[in-house]
Design a protein around this motif. Structure first.
Motif, PDB file in Angstrom:
ATOM      1  N   TYR A  24       0.837  -1.207   0.000  1.00  0.00           N
ATOM      2  CA  TYR A  24       0.000   0.000   0.000  1.00  0.00           C
ATOM      3  C   TYR A  24       0.875   1.262   0.000  1.00  0.00           C
ATOM      4  CZ  TYR A  24      -3.232   3.574   1.701  1.00  0.00           C
ATOM      5  OH  TYR A  24      -3.961   4.741   1.833  1.00  0.00           O
ATOM      6  N   THR A  28       0.900   3.923  -3.182  1.00  0.00           N
ATOM      7  CA  THR A  28       0.469   5.325  -3.065  1.00  0.00           C
ATOM      8  C   THR A  28       1.611   6.285  -3.425  1.00  0.00           C
ATOM      9  OG1 THR A  28       0.862   5.183  -0.673  1.00  0.00           O
ATOM     10  CG2 THR A  28      -1.401   4.919  -1.415  1.00  0.00           C
ATOM     11  N   ARG A  32       1.583   9.158  -6.544  1.00  0.00           N
ATOM     12  CA  ARG A  32       2.061  10.551  -6.388  1.00  0.00           C
ATOM     13  C   ARG A  32       3.118  10.872  -7.441  1.00  0.00           C
ATOM     14  NH1 ARG A  32       1.687   9.225  -0.871  1.00  0.00           N
ATOM     15  NH2 ARG A  32       3.943   8.892  -0.703  1.00  0.00           N
ATOM     16  N   GLY A 387      -5.908   2.691  -1.790  1.00  0.00           N
ATOM     17  CA  GLY A 387      -5.054   3.867  -1.992  1.00  0.00           C
ATOM     18  C   GLY A 387      -5.786   4.981  -2.702  1.00  0.00           C
ATOM     19  N   LYS A 391      -7.099   8.630  -1.223  1.00  0.00           N
ATOM     20  CA  LYS A 391      -6.613   9.840  -1.899  1.00  0.00           C
ATOM     21  C   LYS A 391      -7.780  10.767  -2.236  1.00  0.00           C
ATOM     22  CE  LYS A 391      -3.170  11.303  -5.189  1.00  0.00           C
ATOM     23  NZ  LYS A 391      -3.702  12.661  -5.198  1.00  0.00           N
TER      24      LYS A 391
END
Length: 453
Positions: A24, A28, A32, A387, A391
């Motif tokens: 995880y 993530t 990004r 994720g 977000k």
């Protein structure tokens, strides 16, 4: 299933909670990077802009065409949007022969245009101006709503002269070569985007579309201020943008090595696109059956299953030579079978290996092998969805889901939810919604929204 030796043999497919947390964290971080101008080139998950900035309202009306290409078959659809969240769909499936899948790009797009013309004639649509949405379910860099450059072929396609080219232009040129179609290509999208749009047409809180079928990918709604790759002029009027994560490529920089097995490496090595789409190769229908084949071959050789069987050598020979003999649909059928009859499992074993009477114990062991591989796949999808949900950070997030693995596997949904409850922020309520023809209806909806704008 009590056999400790078989459990020990398969334990590398069991992902622990601490490993899930690590996957995880790495996933993530990759998202990004994909959204960032500075780090985009290094990111596995490219987070391509789709240029779709409006979700459907449900009030859309009119006749639209949709093309859906993403596997060995493709579909042409007429979608009549009727307002009030309603749509009427007529469709026809056309085969993509093997020689076209690996031939030239011109052959492929001429074949698509010919099938499109046949469909238009069959439905007497030739006198209408028809906006078209094209679901093209391969990694693309979108340069606009109708312009997408194919990054690379996946799912067994290897058509020459298409990679790095604009697939919207190639389709338009093939239509023009015929000279008898009045069709305007309004949008190119992938099936994850189509799934999101299709589900949002029925439920306005849908924010994610995910495909778990032959391939695996997800699309989600992102705020434009987080989308550094989006040109400034697209940030003026609209607050959101749909982002195509292309998460199937996650792991190409080594982030998944701590949970990959030698079986995953073998599947990758013998695929048409070795070294790429490593996350997808642990999850999707194109590869799950092959993982079971490799594991079953070794389990038999190690005397962990079918020990007392007189045709054991026959099993090993077939499993060794016949790549692809275990189809992913067999996994769903085996896991859906009832104890102690195991009728479906026995039918499969008879069909594949000529085995007349499999024991209950061997059927249980085979089901356990399938469970370990499908459960791991579901957990990995759950990591990605968790994720994206975290977000988005809204109180209620609906996830539209499509694809044959999710649709037909009896426990995949349960396996996913079990993991998502561990990873999704407890302040967010999430819901999984089965898509109604995302790649067809969704393509028409993108065309409809584009026409409206």
């Amino acid at each position: 299933m009590q056999d400790q030796n078989l459990k020990d043999f398969l334990k590398e497919f069991i992902i622990s909670d601490s490993q899930l947390q690590e996957v995880y964290k790495r996933f993530t971080a990759e998202i990004r990077k994909g959204l960032s101008q500075a780090a985009h080139k290094q990111a596995d998950t490219k987070c391509y802009m789709t240029y779709v900035q409006d979700l459907p309202t449900g009030d859309e009306k009119g006749n639209y065409l949709a093309l859906d290409l993403g596997g060995t078959n493709f579909r042409v659809l007429r979608v009549a949007l009727k307002g009030h969240h309603e749509a009427e769909i007529n469709s026809k499936v056309y085969a993509v022969p093997k020689e076209i899948m690996t031939g030239s790009g011109t052959q492929l797009f001429d074949h698509i245009a010919n099938c499109l013309a046949e469909f238009v004639n069959e439905h007497s649509l030739g006198d209408q101006h028809l906006p078209l949405g094209f679901t093209f379910s391969f990694p693309c860099i979108q340069l606009g709503l109708t312009k997408g450059l194919l990054v690379r072929w996946t799912k067994g396609f290897q058509c020459a002269g298409v990679e790095k080219e604009d697939v919207g232009r190639l389709l338009k040129e093939a239509i023009a070569r015929r000279g008898d179609l009045v069709i305007e290509v309004m949008a190119i999208l992938n099936d994850a985007t189509g799934t999101l749009m299709s589900c949002a047409h029925r439920n306005p809180e849908c924010r994610i579309g995910v495909i778990i079928g032959t391939g695996c990918n997800a699309c989600y709604v992102e705020r434009v201020e987080n989308a550094e790759l989006l040109e400034p002029e697209y940030k003026i009027d609209k607050p959101n943008i749909l982002v195509n994560t292309e998460w199937g490529a996650f792991g190409e920089n080594g982030q998944l090595e701590f949970v990959r097995t030698d079986y995953d490496r073998k599947v990758d090595k013998h695929s048409l696109n070795a070294g790429t789409q490593l996350f997808e190769k642990m999850i999707s229908g194109m590869y799950l059956g092959e993982l079971v084949r490799l594991v079953l071959h070794d389990a038999i050789q190690k005397n962990l299953i079918f020990v007392r069987n007189t045709v054991k050598h026959n099993f090993i020979n077939i499993l060794k030579k016949d790549i692809g003999c275990i189809e992913t649909r067999f996994i769903s059928e085996i896991e859906n079978d009832s104890f102690p009859d195991f009728q479906q499992t026995r039918n499969i074993l008879k069909e594949l290996f000529g085995l007349e009477k499999a024991s209950v114990e061997d059927c249980q062991k085979l089901r356990y092998i399938c469970e370990c591989i499908s459960k791991r796949a579901a957990k990995l999808v759950a990591v990605g969805l968790s994720g994206l949900i975290n977000k988005i950070a809204e109180p209620h997030v609906v996830v539209g889901v499509d694809g044959s693995v999710y649709r037909f596997h009896p426990h995949f949904d349960f396996y996913m939810r079990e993991t998502m409850h561990k990873l999704v922020n407890p302040k967010t309520r999430f819901e999984l919604m089965l898509s109604e023809d995302g790649s067809g209806r969704g393509a028409a909806l993108v065309a409809a929204v584009a026409s409206k704008n």
